[in-house]
Design an enzyme around this catalytic site. Structure first.
Site, PDB file in Angstrom:
ATOM      1  N   GLY A   1       0.857  -1.155   0.230  1.00  0.00           N
ATOM      2  CA  GLY A   1      -0.036  -0.021   0.294  1.00  0.00           C
ATOM      3  C   GLY A   1       0.797   1.103   0.123  1.00  0.00           C
TER       4      GLY A   1
ATOM      5  N   GLY B   1       4.743   1.187   0.029  1.00  0.00           N
ATOM      6  CA  GLY B   1       5.600   1.032  -1.314  1.00  0.00           C
ATOM      7  C   GLY B   1       5.683  -0.495  -1.322  1.00  0.00           C
TER       8      GLY B   1
ATOM      9  N   GLY C   1      -1.698  -1.906  -8.231  1.00  0.00           N
ATOM     10  CA  GLY C   1      -1.043  -3.147  -8.182  1.00  0.00           C
ATOM     11  C   GLY C   1      -0.715  -3.619  -9.729  1.00  0.00           C
ATOM     12  N   ASP C   2      -1.699  -3.368 -10.435  1.00  0.00           N
ATOM     13  CA  ASP C   2      -1.719  -3.989 -11.769  1.00  0.00           C
ATOM     14  C   ASP C   2      -0.372  -2.926 -12.534  1.00  0.00           C
ATOM     15  OD1 ASP C   2      -3.674  -5.519 -11.513  1.00  0.00           O
ATOM     16  OD2 ASP C   2      -5.090  -4.298 -12.490  1.00  0.00           O
TER      17      ASP C   2
END
Lengths: 310, 310
Positions: free
Chosen positions: B219, B222, B248-249
Site C-alpha cells: 500500500g 510501497g 497493483g497492476d
C-alpha cells in the site's frame, strides 16, 4: 392482439451476494438475467393468461440483442421492438442473501435520436390498427420528449384503441392531460401527480386532470378504482408474503385482460388483485404463481363498492 | 513481445450514483465500461510504456465480444484470447459520488470446459515461443483446475521464459510451488500464503515456498523486494491521493518492463513504484498519469537496500 409499449426496455440482471456491504468487494454467487421493463413484464403475464400480445419500444446494442433473444423464447409474445443505435440499458438488482433485501441500480437507457423516435411513432401507429388495447409503460429513455406519452395516448384515442398509461412524474402529468382511458398509479405517483396524499381524494383529482378511469395501487391495501361506472376497493382477504417486485405490472395485465374481455369492473379488479397478489410469491417480475392466482380469484379477493360521499 | 495471461477476463462496468443506500432504488447517473481483468490492465500499461504486448486468456458471449472490441482500439496490444462457449463475466464498480467510495460486485465468470482449457494450453505454449516474459494474472474462472497456474509456470520455465505470477489463495499457493521467477502479492495475499503478518518475514517465507523473487506491495508503504540479488524497500517520497484501483497492476507492468530491459533491481523497483503511484490519480485501472510518472521516476521514489539482519 394487446399491444404493450416499453420505450426504455432493459436487460434485468439479478446478483445474489451473501451480504451487501457498501465500500466492500463482493463475489457474486449467482447471476440471472432476463428481458425487462414494465411493458415486457405486462406482456409475459398477458401471454400466460392466454392473450396474444405484441411488444414494441426500443432495443439496441448487445444488451438489446440479449433482450430480443430472451423474448424469442416467450410463447404468445410477438417482438415488434424498433432498433436504436444506442445500447439498451441494464438494471442490476443486488439481493442480500442474509436479509432477502434488494438494492436496485438502474441505468438511464440509450440516447434516442429524433429520427429513431419518428420511426417508432410510425411503427406504433401501424400496430394500433390490429390492437384491442394498448398499455404505455415505464420511464422514458434520454432523447424521447417528455410529452411522448401524451402524443401516444392521442394516437391511440384517434385509432379508437383503449389506452392504459403506467408511468410517473412529468411524463405521467403530461400523458394524463391527453385523456387516457385508464391510469394505474401507486400511492407515491398519485401524490406526486395531484399533491394529495389522501388516496380517494387524489384518485378523484387524477380523473379531473384527464384520466377517464383511475385504478390506484395501494400496496397491501389493494386497489382503489374510480371510474365513470362507479367506485370500488379491491383487496386480497389475506396478506401474501414475498417479493412485491412485479405486483404492479401484474395488476396492469389483469386490468388489460379484463378490459379486452369486457368484464364488469368488479371482475376486472378481482382479476387484477389476484394476479398482483399471485406475483408476490414469484421470484421475478412478469411471473405469477398460477395456483395462488386461481385460488385468490375463486374466493380470495374482496371487492366492495365505495360510497359517493367522499 | 511480453505475454499477459488473464484467464478470467471481465467487462468492467462503472456506475456513478449520488449516494449508495442498501435496499433503495438508484438511478445511475453515469455508466462507463471497458475491458478488464488484471492481465489486460497490465498489458495497457506496458503498451503505454512502448512495449509490444500480447494478451491471452478466455473470452466468450456478448460481453466477451465487447471486451475484444475494446481491446481492438488499444495500440500495441495484440489479442490472442481463446474463445469459450460461456459468457465473459462482468464486474460492477458502484461509485458513491458523495463519498467517492467504491462498492465492487464481481461475477464469478464462465464455466470453462476441459476441452477449452486444453485449447488454451496449446495457444499458451505457442505464444511463449515469441515471448520475452509472461505474467499470469488474477482469479481462475469456474472449471479451470486450481493447479492451473502451477502448470503454466512449469511450461514457461521449460520454454526459458521468465514468469511473473500475480494471484491469490490456493492458485497462488500451488503456483508458487512450481517456482515462478517472481510473485507480487499484497500484504493480505502474502499473509494468507505464509501465515505471517510481518512483511519481511512473510516475504522470505514466500521465497522458501518456491518463488525466486518476491515483491510485496504494501500500500502506501510501497514495495518490499526480496531477491537472490539483494533486498530493497521502495516507496514514493510523498503520498498520492486518489483511487488505488489498478496501482497493483501498474506495479506488475513496471516490474515486467524492467525485467525485459534487464534493469538492475533498484531501477525496476523505482519504475514499479512510480507507475503504481501514477496510477492512483488515474480514474480507471490500466491507466496512469504520465506527467506524474515521469516526475516520480526523476526524483520522487526512495529505494533503500534492506539489511540482512532480519
Amino acid at each position: 392482439m394487446i399491444l404493450t409499449v416499453t420505450l426504455n426496455t432493459a436487460l434485468d440482471i439479478t446478483y445474489r451476494v451473501p451480504t451487501l456491504r457498501p465500500h466492500a468487494s463482493h463475489r457474486v454467487t449467482e447471476v440471472t438475467e432476463r428481458p425487462g421493463g414494465k411493458g415486457l413484464n405486462v406482456a409475459r403475464v398477458l401471454a400466460a393468461l392466454g392473450h396474444e400480445v405484441t411488444v414494441t419500444g426500443f432495443a439496441g446494442g448487445v444488451t438489446g440483442e440479449v433482450v430480443r433473444e430472451g423474448l424469442g423464447g416467450v410463447r404468445g409474445v410477438a417482438d415488434a421492438l424498433v432498433p436504436v443505435a444506442g445500447t439498451t440499458r441494464r438494471t442490476v438488482a443486488v439481493v442480500d442473501e442474509r436479509t432477502g433485501d434488494t438494492t436496485q441500480l438502474n441505468e438511464p437507457g440509450p440516447a434516442v435520436a429524433p429520427t429513431e423516435w419518428d420511426a417508432f411513432q410510425d411503427v406504433y401507429a401501424d400496430l394500433l390498427a390490429g390492437a384491442s388495447a394498448v398499455a404505455l409503460c415505464g420511464s422514458l429513455p434520454p432523447g424521447v420528449p417528455v410529452g411522448a406519452y401524451a402524443g401516444l395516448v392521442r394516437t391511440a384515442r384517434a385509432a379508437g384503441v383503449p389506452v392504459l398509461l403506467d408511468t410517473s412524474g412529468e411524463p405521467l402529468r403530461r400523458g394524463v392531460a391527453a385523456r387516457p382511458d385508464l391510469i394505474k398509479p401507486n400511492a407515491e405517483e398519485l401524490a406526486e401527480l395531484t399533491g394529495s396524499h389522501e388516496p380517494l381524494r387524489a384518485t378523484q383529482a387524477a380523473r379531473r386532470r384527464g384520466a377517464r378511469s383511475v385504478v390506484a395501487s395501494l400496496g397491501a391495501e389493494g386497489l382503489l378504482a374510480v371510474t365513470p361506472e362507479g367506485r370500488w376497493r379491491a383487496a386480497p382477504h389475506a396478506r401474501v408474503r414475498g417479493n412485491p417486485t412485479g405486483a404492479g405490472d401484474s395488476a396492469v395485465a389483469g386490468l388489460l385482460s379484463g378490459l379486452v374481455e369486457n368484464l364488469p369492473w368488479p371482475d376486472r379488479l378481482a382479476r387484477a388483485v389476484a394476479l398482483s397478489a399471485a406475483a408476490v410469491p414469484a421470484p421475478v417480475a412478469g411471473e405469477f404463481d398460477r395456483a395462488a392466482y386461481e385460488e385468490l380469484l375463486g374466493r380470495g379477493v374482496a371487492v366492495t363498492a365505495e360510497s359517493d360521499a367522499a
